[in-house]
Motif scaffolding. Sequence first.
Motif, PDB file in Angstrom:
ATOM      1  N   THR A  30       0.869  -1.181   0.000  1.00  0.00           N
ATOM      2  CA  THR A  30       0.000   0.000   0.000  1.00  0.00           C
ATOM      3  C   THR A  30       0.904   1.228   0.000  1.00  0.00           C
ATOM      4  N   ALA A  31       0.870   1.981  -1.059  1.00  0.00           N
ATOM      5  CA  ALA A  31       1.791   3.103  -1.225  1.00  0.00           C
ATOM      6  C   ALA A  31       1.213   4.428  -0.754  1.00  0.00           C
ATOM      7  N   THR A  32      -0.077   4.467  -0.480  1.00  0.00           N
ATOM      8  CA  THR A  32      -0.730   5.729  -0.142  1.00  0.00           C
ATOM      9  C   THR A  32      -1.584   5.578   1.106  1.00  0.00           C
ATOM     10  N   ALA A  33      -1.950   6.712   1.677  1.00  0.00           N
ATOM     11  CA  ALA A  33      -2.840   6.707   2.839  1.00  0.00           C
ATOM     12  C   ALA A  33      -4.244   6.287   2.403  1.00  0.00           C
ATOM     13  N   ASP A  57      -1.897   6.178   7.442  1.00  0.00           N
ATOM     14  CA  ASP A  57      -0.938   6.893   6.610  1.00  0.00           C
ATOM     15  C   ASP A  57       0.426   6.211   6.747  1.00  0.00           C
ATOM     16  N   PRO A  69       4.436   1.332   4.536  1.00  0.00           N
ATOM     17  CA  PRO A  69       3.471   0.655   3.673  1.00  0.00           C
ATOM     18  C   PRO A  69       3.156  -0.730   4.220  1.00  0.00           C
ATOM     19  N   ASP A 101     -10.409   0.920   3.413  1.00  0.00           N
ATOM     20  CA  ASP A 101     -10.294   1.707   2.192  1.00  0.00           C
ATOM     21  C   ASP A 101     -11.642   2.287   1.776  1.00  0.00           C
ATOM     22  N   VAL A 110      -7.341   3.001  -2.722  1.00  0.00           N
ATOM     23  CA  VAL A 110      -6.417   1.923  -3.075  1.00  0.00           C
ATOM     24  C   VAL A 110      -7.035   1.096  -4.188  1.00  0.00           C
TER      25      VAL A 110
END
Length: 159
Positions: A30-33, A57, A69, A101, A110
């Motif tokens: 998971t690269a993002t909040a 985050d 991540p 999410d 996501v």
Amino acid sequence: RELRIDSGDVQAGGMLNISWEDWNLGGHSTATAFADRIVVRNLDTAQLLLDTSVTYDPLASTAGQINGPIGPGEHRERSFSFRLPLGLRGTGNIEVSITTDQDRSGLGVVFESNAGDDAESNNSTSVQLLSATSAKKRETRSPRFRRSLLTHVSCNREG
């Protein structure tokens, strides 16, 4: 996954300590909040008690550690506390649901995919519990005027 209520005896006016795990069952980190949506309903009264979201985050830190991540096959422990309302609103069959999410508007950030094209279908879990009436009687005092009954006694004396 692993949605738990860590509150002991659940009762109106008491704290609900909600814990769950955010798992990454995909092939990429998971690269993002993203947000986890928490919804609490009283099923007996059909009332919505809470609809909020909490953000995970990867760049933020928790207890001095960078969250980072969530890698494939990894998970993060999450938690949230909420006070049930007093009275009938907080008494009866209570449902707590968590959707990973998803923010309060129902949107996620996501991107998920798999061969079955149902990767988003495993993002929700819920639990039902019974909430008792509060053991403590809450006394509320409002300003009241005291009425006094005055009795007028007259004495007639003839002399």
